[in-house]
Enzyme design. Structure first.
Site: not given
Length: 214
Positions: A133, A175-176, A179
């Protein structure tokens, strides 16, 4: 999302199967965004903006378009494959990506207000590859995630879009999206692995500008 270490169109249209075409003219579209944008430093773990759910995008205007351009520029500077708005300190649900899938096909796009669909049990195959990351610079750890992902959201004009990814690109989409709901990948690790990732980060200098946590 950070690229794995190597050791040895703005007017995106839904295609016939219902998923966005984020492949056509990928290089030209990324370059156009990046050249219009200004690179910003990356916020790192510990910064409050990374640890809470972001606000929904409600205005699809020139300000949002400029943010997306800046995100592509910032992503390129940091040599990442995905970047969420809160990683440059902006409290909005939007992420950009420039990511290869496991077949070597390049995907480029932006998603506002993403919602990750739950993968059906019969389609759920876990991949425990390493993950990194940009907000945890220099650290990598294995993390099991489904190797297939579908994200629904909106494009920069507010039109509904659906993005599908497999393999490494599926990991990027998950993953995004994480966030924007206040989760870093290290939050999904065991306490021991999280501690190890933070130690890796502490021992290495970031390759790109970051915002220091005061």
């Amino acid at each position: 999302m950070a690229q794995q270490p190597v050791f040895d169109q703005d007017d995106e249209q839904q295609v016939n199967d219902g998923f966005v075409d984020d492949i056509t003219d990928a290089d030209a579209r990324e370059k156009a965004h990046r050249e219009r944008g200004t690179s910003r430093p990356i916020t790192v773990v510990g910064n409050p903006v990374l640890h809470k759910e972001c606000k929904d995008v409600t205005e699809f205007d020139d300000k949002l378009a400029q943010l997306i351009d800046d995100m592509f520029a910032s992503q390129r500077t940091a040599e990442g494959v995905g970047l969420a708005a809160n990683q440059i300190g902006v409290d909005l649900k939007v992420f950009v990506y420039d990511c290869m899938d496991d077949e070597g096909v390049r995907h480029v796009g932006a998603v506002c207000n993403p919602v990750l669909e739950e993968v059906p049990v019969e389609r759920r195959v876990l991949d425990d590859s390493n993950e990194g990351c940009l907000s945890v610079p220099g650290a990598y750890a294995p993390l099991a995630r489904p190797d297939y992902a579908v994200v629904r959201g909106q494009d920069a004009q507010g039109n509904p879009i659906t993005v599908r990814g497999t393999g490494y690109f599926a990991r990027c989409l998950q993953h995004e999206t994480d966030h924007l709901y206040g989760y870093l990948y290290i939050d999904r690790l065991s306490k021991r692995d999280r501690k190890d990732a933070l130690k890796q980060m502490a021992e290495r200098e970031p390759r790109y500008p970051v915002v220091a946590n005061d």
